[in-house]
Design an enzyme around this catalytic site. Structure first.
Site, mmCIF file in Angstrom:
data_model
loop_
_atom_site.group_PDB
_atom_site.id
_atom_site.type_symbol
_atom_site.label_atom_id
_atom_site.label_comp_id
_atom_site.label_asym_id
_atom_site.label_seq_id
_atom_site.Cartn_x
_atom_site.Cartn_y
_atom_site.Cartn_z
ATOM 1 N N ARG A 94 -17.293 -28.381 7.929
ATOM 2 C CA ARG A 94 -15.857 -28.538 7.209
ATOM 3 C C ARG A 94 -16.173 -30.058 7.131
ATOM 4 O O ARG A 94 -16.787 -30.588 6.803
ATOM 5 C CB ARG A 94 -14.658 -28.769 8.591
ATOM 6 C CG ARG A 94 -15.285 -29.542 9.736
ATOM 7 C CD ARG A 94 -14.690 -30.091 10.656
ATOM 8 N NE ARG A 94 -13.871 -30.348 10.108
ATOM 9 C CZ ARG A 94 -14.421 -32.422 9.125
ATOM 10 N NH1 ARG A 94 -15.097 -32.752 10.236
ATOM 11 N NH2 ARG A 94 -14.135 -33.042 8.562
ATOM 12 N N GLY A 95 -15.474 -30.303 5.648
ATOM 13 C CA GLY A 95 -14.733 -31.505 4.819
ATOM 14 C C GLY A 95 -15.232 -31.332 3.417
ATOM 15 O O GLY A 95 -16.309 -30.776 3.526
ATOM 16 N N ALA A 96 -14.801 -31.749 2.440
ATOM 17 C CA ALA A 96 -14.469 -31.109 1.470
ATOM 18 C C ALA A 96 -16.295 -31.192 1.048
ATOM 19 O O ALA A 96 -16.931 -30.385 0.872
ATOM 20 C CB ALA A 96 -13.387 -31.902 0.600
ATOM 21 N N ARG A 98 -12.332 -21.407 2.121
ATOM 22 C CA ARG A 98 -11.108 -22.156 2.028
ATOM 23 C C ARG A 98 -10.602 -22.596 1.170
ATOM 24 O O ARG A 98 -11.191 -22.442 -0.145
ATOM 25 C CB ARG A 98 -11.607 -23.177 2.957
ATOM 26 C CG ARG A 98 -11.623 -23.326 4.574
ATOM 27 C CD ARG A 98 -11.947 -24.226 5.442
ATOM 28 N NE ARG A 98 -10.807 -25.146 5.575
ATOM 29 C CZ ARG A 98 -10.748 -26.385 6.441
ATOM 30 N NH1 ARG A 98 -12.052 -26.673 6.915
ATOM 31 N NH2 ARG A 98 -10.075 -26.645 6.860
ATOM 32 N N GLN A 113 -9.768 -33.772 14.903
ATOM 33 C CA GLN A 113 -11.311 -34.577 14.408
ATOM 34 C C GLN A 113 -11.188 -35.706 13.914
ATOM 35 O O GLN A 113 -12.028 -35.921 14.328
ATOM 36 C CB GLN A 113 -10.735 -33.754 12.391
ATOM 37 C CG GLN A 113 -11.150 -32.131 11.931
ATOM 38 C CD GLN A 113 -9.510 -31.758 11.798
ATOM 39 O OE1 GLN A 113 -8.547 -31.881 12.513
ATOM 40 N NE2 GLN A 113 -9.790 -30.926 10.864
ATOM 41 N N ASP A 160 -8.857 -33.725 -0.069
ATOM 42 C CA ASP A 160 -9.863 -32.795 -0.224
ATOM 43 C C ASP A 160 -9.820 -31.916 -1.537
ATOM 44 O O ASP A 160 -10.469 -31.452 -2.256
ATOM 45 C CB ASP A 160 -9.139 -31.577 0.871
ATOM 46 C CG ASP A 160 -9.562 -31.536 2.525
ATOM 47 O OD1 ASP A 160 -9.026 -32.269 3.007
ATOM 48 O OD2 ASP A 160 -10.715 -30.917 2.653
ATOM 49 N N ASN A 176 -4.986 -33.915 1.726
ATOM 50 C CA ASN A 176 -5.787 -34.624 2.809
ATOM 51 C C ASN A 176 -5.365 -33.919 3.858
ATOM 52 O O ASN A 176 -4.424 -33.217 3.753
ATOM 53 C CB ASN A 176 -5.610 -35.782 2.734
ATOM 54 C CG ASN A 176 -6.975 -36.732 3.998
ATOM 55 O OD1 ASN A 176 -7.575 -35.677 3.482
ATOM 56 N ND2 ASN A 176 -6.839 -36.695 4.754
ATOM 57 N N LYS A 177 -5.709 -33.758 4.764
ATOM 58 C CA LYS A 177 -5.084 -33.358 6.187
ATOM 59 C C LYS A 177 -4.227 -33.579 6.875
ATOM 60 O O LYS A 177 -3.412 -34.136 6.618
ATOM 61 C CB LYS A 177 -6.307 -33.698 7.651
ATOM 62 C CG LYS A 177 -5.840 -33.259 8.478
ATOM 63 C CD LYS A 177 -6.187 -31.629 8.900
ATOM 64 C CE LYS A 177 -7.561 -31.499 8.376
ATOM 65 N NZ LYS A 177 -7.188 -29.638 8.492
#
Ligand code: MRU
Length: 363
Positions: free
Chosen positions: A46-48, A83, A195, A236, A246-247
């Site tokens: 995960r994570g862009a 995603r 996270q 992201d 973002n998150k």
């Protein structure tokens, strides 16, 4: 170590299963585009930036078995749908597809692996450069703090686990620590996937950076009391005018920061910029995930086993929006690999002139 690497057999790549952290360090072998797509969908990676690198390798793995145009298209479609929010996914697939389009099918897999390898090296260089530019911002903040320990708030995990190495939001922190700047990080737990509590806390612990995990609702209170010098988050997808996806929860921190006069920085690698978009709220697709991630939580039970438990009454309906958009006006500066800039069209075009409308130069 890096977060993704070629396995010795030449037919697979390995990565870290982030769903097991911080309780177990388990690696995961990806041998096909399906494996890569599943790892992204299930957030094992995960994570862009890491999502992008995994997708590029996924395309290369597909070409090992079948390098026809049809197989290339099918793997592209499978991976791009894994995603929706991080634009690095599409960017990485486009870059890899462009690289293989120039060569005959027999050479395509090798070309795709080479592009994916180079993408990983580029990601490390980009994050390092963000670290150097961010370091200057932290140095200035430390001077303003007059020698007192600097307090930084971050949200989600934009660390080395979310990239190939260094991280984006964490790179300035790691560089500052190397330079002897005294700092402490407030780590938002980042419900529902945690996270921050699981991954950022793990990373900062490994790197010996002082940190404290806080419930997501705590940041505003800390900022009101002068306990946060600045915020740094990842992204992201950032639009050409500086709106930042973002998150989920990032926007609320940016609002509190604005109200309290706390600088709010976004660490922005250029592959996370979506140059085609100019209105984050209207145009960025926001991932919605299974409500079970909200109604349930998993962690280490007293018997040492990883277990999932339910938090809500049975059958409670839950909404699970993965990301939100922080409007550019709430962002103090974007920290890119080419330096910091205002979160505006002019600010981004000034650093990336070849991307400005009408430019014909190289990207
Ligand atoms: O849903 P996730 O865990 O993939 O979301 C990750 C984030 O929001 C990160 O902050 C972002 O990708 C930047 S990572 C350098």
């Amino acid at each position: 170590m890096r977060t993704i690497w070629r396995a010795g057999d030449g037919r697979s790549v390995e990565t870290i299963d982030q769903t097991k952290l911080p309780h177990a360090f388990v690696t995961l072998r990806l041998a096909s585009a399906e494996d890569a797509s599943r790892a992204i969908r299930e957030m094992r990676v995960r994570g862009a930036p890491l999502i992008g690198a995994t997708a590029a390798y996924g395309l290369a793995l597909a070409l090992l078995d079948d390098a026809s145009d049809g197989a290339l298209d099918a793997a592209y479609r499978l991976l791009v749908a894994a995603r929706p929010t991080a634009v690095n996914l599409r960017w990485a697939l486009d870059e890899t597809r462009r690289a293989v389009a120039e060569v005959p099918p027999a050479e395509r897999a090798a070309r795709a692996f080479a592009r994916a390898d180079r993408m990983c090296d580029e990601d490390v260089a980009i994050c390092r450069a963000i670290g150097e530019h961010g370091l200057e911002i932290l140095r200035a903040a430390a001077r303003r703090a007059g020698g007192r320990r600097l307090n930084i708030l971050t949200h989600c995990n934009a660390g080395w686990l979310a990239t190939v190495d260094w991280g984006t939001a964490t790179a300035p922190i790691y560089r500052a620590r190397q330079e002897g700047i005294e700092l402490h990080v407030w780590v938002d737990e980042t419900r529902p996937r945690n996270q921050g509590a699981a991954l950022t806390a793990f990373e900062l612990g490994e790197e010996r950076v002082a940190h404290t995990v806080i419930a997501d609702n705590t940041g505003g209170h800390l900022m009101q009391r002068g306990l946060v010098d600045l915020c740094i988050v990842g992204t992201d997808r950032t639009t050409a005018n500086g709106d930042v996806a973002n998150k989920i929860g990032t926007y609320l921190k940016a609002l509190a920061a604005k109200d309290c006069g706390v600088p709010f920085y976004v660490a922005l690698p250029s592959p996370s910029i979506d140059w085609a978009l100019t209105d984050g709220l209207a145009q960025i697709p926001i991932e919605q995930r299974d409500g079970r991630e909200v109604t349930h939580i998993s962690g280490l039970a007293a018997d040492g086993q990883l277990r999932e438990i339910r938090l809500t009454p049975a059958n409670t309906q839950a909404a699970n929006y993965g990301f939100d958009v922080t409007p550019a006006r709430l962002v103090t500066a974007l920290i890119t690999e080419r330096g910091p800039c205002a979160a505006t069209t002019d600010g981004l075009n000034g650093l990336f002139p070849a991307r400005a409308p009408g430019s014909r130069g190289p990207k």
